[in-house]
Write an enzyme that holds these catalytic residues in place. Structure first.
Site, PDB file in Angstrom:
ATOM      1  N   ARG A 230       0.839  -1.208   0.000  1.00 35.79           N
ATOM      2  CA  ARG A 230       0.000   0.000   0.000  1.00 35.79           C
ATOM      3  C   ARG A 230       0.871   1.254   0.000  1.00 35.79           C
ATOM      4  NH1 ARG A 230      -3.035  -2.693   4.522  1.00 35.79           N
ATOM      5  NH2 ARG A 230      -4.659  -3.849   3.463  1.00 35.79           N
ATOM      6  N   PHE A 246     -11.791  -4.977  -5.748  1.00 41.97           N
ATOM      7  CA  PHE A 246     -11.694  -5.855  -4.573  1.00 41.97           C
ATOM      8  C   PHE A 246     -11.150  -5.012  -3.402  1.00 41.97           C
ATOM      9  CE2 PHE A 246     -10.616  -8.382  -8.396  1.00 41.97           C
ATOM     10  CZ  PHE A 246     -11.603  -9.356  -8.384  1.00 41.97           C
ATOM     11  N   ASP A 268     -16.427  -3.617  -4.746  1.00 43.19           N
ATOM     12  CA  ASP A 268     -16.347  -4.840  -3.950  1.00 43.19           C
ATOM     13  C   ASP A 268     -17.721  -5.504  -3.954  1.00 43.19           C
ATOM     14  OD1 ASP A 268     -14.060  -5.893  -1.789  1.00 43.19           O
ATOM     15  OD2 ASP A 268     -16.080  -6.626  -1.337  1.00 43.19           O
ATOM     16  N   ASN A 297     -19.940  -7.545  -8.732  1.00 37.70           N
ATOM     17  CA  ASN A 297     -18.885  -8.450  -9.134  1.00 37.70           C
ATOM     18  C   ASN A 297     -17.857  -7.685  -9.967  1.00 37.70           C
ATOM     19  OD1 ASN A 297     -17.329 -10.375 -10.553  1.00 37.70           O
ATOM     20  ND2 ASN A 297     -18.976 -11.886 -10.326  1.00 37.70           N
ATOM     21  N   ASP A 318      -6.793  -6.569  -6.226  1.00 37.45           N
ATOM     22  CA  ASP A 318      -6.361  -7.404  -5.091  1.00 37.45           C
ATOM     23  C   ASP A 318      -7.434  -8.446  -4.797  1.00 37.45           C
ATOM     24  OD1 ASP A 318      -5.033  -8.396  -2.885  1.00 37.45           O
ATOM     25  OD2 ASP A 318      -5.656  -6.769  -1.558  1.00 37.45           O
ATOM     26  N   CYS A 358      -2.998 -13.863  -4.086  1.00 37.89           N
ATOM     27  CA  CYS A 358      -2.669 -14.397  -2.754  1.00 37.89           C
ATOM     28  C   CYS A 358      -2.865 -15.914  -2.719  1.00 37.89           C
ATOM     29  CB  CYS A 358      -3.483 -13.704  -1.664  1.00 37.89           C
ATOM     30  SG  CYS A 358      -5.252 -13.908  -1.843  1.00 37.89           S
TER      31      CYS A 358
HETATM   32  N1  SAH Z   1      -7.462  -4.823  -1.105  1.00 39.50           N
HETATM   33  C1  SAH Z   1      -8.085  -5.134   0.161  1.00 39.50           C
HETATM   34  C2  SAH Z   1      -8.235  -6.597   0.408  1.00 39.50           C
HETATM   35  C3  SAH Z   1      -9.034  -7.342  -0.637  1.00 39.50           C
HETATM   36  S1  SAH Z   1      -9.671  -8.854  -0.096  1.00 39.50           S
HETATM   37  C4  SAH Z   1      -7.307  -4.454   1.272  1.00 39.50           C
HETATM   38  O1  SAH Z   1      -6.242  -3.890   1.016  1.00 39.50           O
HETATM   39  O2  SAH Z   1      -7.757  -4.471   2.403  1.00 39.50           O
HETATM   40  C5  SAH Z   1     -10.703  -9.349  -1.400  1.00 39.50           C
HETATM   41  C6  SAH Z   1     -12.035  -8.624  -1.477  1.00 39.50           C
HETATM   42  O3  SAH Z   1     -12.661  -9.033  -2.681  1.00 39.50           O
HETATM   43  C7  SAH Z   1     -13.033  -8.899  -0.373  1.00 39.50           C
HETATM   44  O4  SAH Z   1     -13.438  -7.685   0.188  1.00 39.50           O
HETATM   45  C8  SAH Z   1     -14.229  -9.573  -1.078  1.00 39.50           C
HETATM   46  O5  SAH Z   1     -15.476  -9.099  -0.566  1.00 39.50           O
HETATM   47  C9  SAH Z   1     -14.065  -9.116  -2.475  1.00 39.50           C
HETATM   48  N2  SAH Z   1     -14.548  -9.986  -3.557  1.00 39.50           N
HETATM   49  C10 SAH Z   1     -14.309 -11.304  -3.728  1.00 39.50           C
HETATM   50  N3  SAH Z   1     -14.753 -11.702  -4.938  1.00 39.50           N
HETATM   51  C11 SAH Z   1     -15.300 -10.633  -5.523  1.00 39.50           C
HETATM   52  C12 SAH Z   1     -15.914 -10.403  -6.778  1.00 39.50           C
HETATM   53  N4  SAH Z   1     -16.030 -11.369  -7.687  1.00 39.50           N
HETATM   54  N5  SAH Z   1     -16.350  -9.156  -7.058  1.00 39.50           N
HETATM   55  C13 SAH Z   1     -16.219  -8.161  -6.152  1.00 39.50           C
HETATM   56  N6  SAH Z   1     -15.622  -8.309  -4.966  1.00 39.50           N
HETATM   57  C14 SAH Z   1     -15.171  -9.530  -4.661  1.00 39.50           C
END
Ligand code: SAH
Length: 414
Positions: A230, A246, A268, A297, A318, A358
């Site tokens: 970050r 995400f 998200d 999505n 992410d 990840c």
């Molecule tokens: N970048 C964030 C962590 C991301 S974790 C940080 O720095 O804190 C992954 C995220 O993706 C979660 O919040 C989950 O709700 C979301 N997610 C998972 N699949 C998804 C999808 N297909 N579309 C949108 N969001 C999604």
């Protein structure tokens, strides 16, 4: 009679009776000698004695040479997780204390940093404490007990942590993880020691403030592993239009706003995460950029942007673990490629993509190849200008390459 045997023999005898012995097959001792912490069922010739699952056992070769010591669980594919490679190292409270002290000492620089009060204190196998995760959120600790062997020592470990970390007000358990089922354990969430955590804990990370829900948030509440990554983002964000895909609770967006982003799109699938992301932006008095949150999505939202010919200067991708194990690798690779292709298509010339995986099963090399395929499909020239990984508080023991799960690239689009 016991007196006659002498101390060494008694210790060896006791360990057979009390601990049991796992005898490895011929030619299956190399990983143990190289200090890899896992022994799979296929490597085991036989178990001597009658250890209960969760007990500490000795590991020997067919020639009866002592190799290592660990805890056993026959219900798991990983039958033994190794703890010690020195025969005189007994697994007792003093042993756990020494391991915890070592992990805590390795985070001293973070503990001394007034700009950050949330970080990982214990990173399981890579901190030589297999099956144990401990995260620190200010004066609260949040722990995950991932294995039966660690579950057995829970009371002792919690007691030690409280004694070793000054000013701890509470220890909370977030053992609500699927891997517990592979160990024959039920999931568990709740207070282990001290005060119940408040609904939201305010933490500071590199000087940025965040609200964290340690009871219901993902993992132990926050993606602490992204802290160092970050910090790389603000340099690209002055005046930029940023897409945080995400976004969860806005980890990257808060840094983007601090870097002077003009516009931020939060995307998200989780409405509570988006709500907290917005509040985190406000908490940092960064309500200046034009912020839009989209619950949906990411794949569909990005296709929608493409259809509208929307563009961004910076995109952060992410996603969650698309490949929880090697079995999902094919499907996961396609998903990573797809979403990265969409991101490349949305970037203006000179724009920058922060992209992550990840999934442990996706190696750094494979990830780079996937991103390369995505760039080809998007018909963009892409340069890698940064290689990213999990932060230093999530170390990777060289003996345990499986510990390297988070990988990322900073890509500049031509
Ligand atoms: N970048 C964030 C962590 C991301 S974790 C940080 O720095 O804190 C992954 C995220 O993706 C979660 O919040 C989950 O709700 C979301 N997610 C998972 N699949 C998804 C999808 N297909 N579309 C949108 N969001 C999604």
């Amino acid at each position: 009679m016991v007196r006659y045997w002498g101390d060494k023999f008694i210790t060896a005898y006791k360990s057979v009776i009390l601990n049991g012995v796992v005898v490895l097959k011929r030619n299956r001792t190399k990983p143990v000698n190289q200090r890899h912490p896992w022994i799979y069922s296929g490597a085991i010739d036989r178990v001597e004695g009658d250890p209960a699952d969760g007990d500490v056992v000795d590991v020997r070769d067919t020639g009866n040479n002592w190799l290592a010591r660990g805890y056993i669980n026959r219900q798991s594919q990983i039958v033994v997780r190794l703890l010690a490679w020195e025969q005189d190292e007994q697994v007792d409270v003093a042993f756990w204390q020494a391991r915890l002290e070592r992990a805590i000492a390795a985070r001293q620089a973070l503990a001394d940093d007034p700009a950050t009060d949330a970080y990982r204190l214990v990173h399981a196998e890579s901190d030589y404490l297999p099956g144990l995760i401990v995260d620190r959120y200010g004066d609260r600790l949040v722990a995950q007990f991932l294995t039966l062997g660690m579950e057995r020592w829970k009371d002792e470990l919690v007691g030690l942590l409280v004694g070793l970390i000054a000013d701890v007000r509470g220890v909370y358990e977030r053992s609500d993880v699927d891997v517990r089922e592979k160990e024959g354990l039920e999931q568990r969430v709740g207070l282990l020691w001290g005060e119940e955590p408040p609904e939201e804990i305010e933490i500071v990370e590199n000087g940025h403030r965040f609200l964290v829900d340690v009871r219901q948030g993902h993992k132990t509440g926050f993606y602490l592993d992204q802290r160092e990554n970050r910090a790389r983002l603000p340099a690209f964000c002055a005046g930029a239009e940023v897409l945080d895909a995400f976004c969860y609770t806005g980890g990257f967006s808060v840094y983007a706003a601090a870097g002077g982003a003009a516009k931020i799109a939060l995307v998200d699938g989780s409405a509570p995460a988006l709500e907290l992301a917005r509040r985190n932006l406000v908490l940092n008095e960064l309500s200046e950029p034009d912020v839009e949150s989209i619950e949906g999505n990411v794949f569909n939202v990005l296709r929608g942007y493409r259809a509208q010919s929307l563009c961004f200067d910076v995109v952060v991708l992410d996603p969650p673990k698309f490949a929880p194990s090697g079995r999902e690798l094919g499907k996961a690779s396609r998903a990573y490629k797809d979403v990265n292709m969409l991101a490349f298509q949305l970037l203006r010339p000179g724009g920058v993509l922060f992209t992550f995986s990840c999934s442990g099963a996706v190696t750094a090399d494979l990830f780079r190849k996937i991103v390369f395929g995505a760039a080809l499909d998007a018909e963009r020239d892409v340069q890698v200008i940064g290689h990213l990984a999990q932060g230093a508080d999530h170390p990777v023991a060289l003996t345990f390459p499986e510990g390297a799960y988070l990988k990322g690239l900073i890509c500049r689009v031509g």
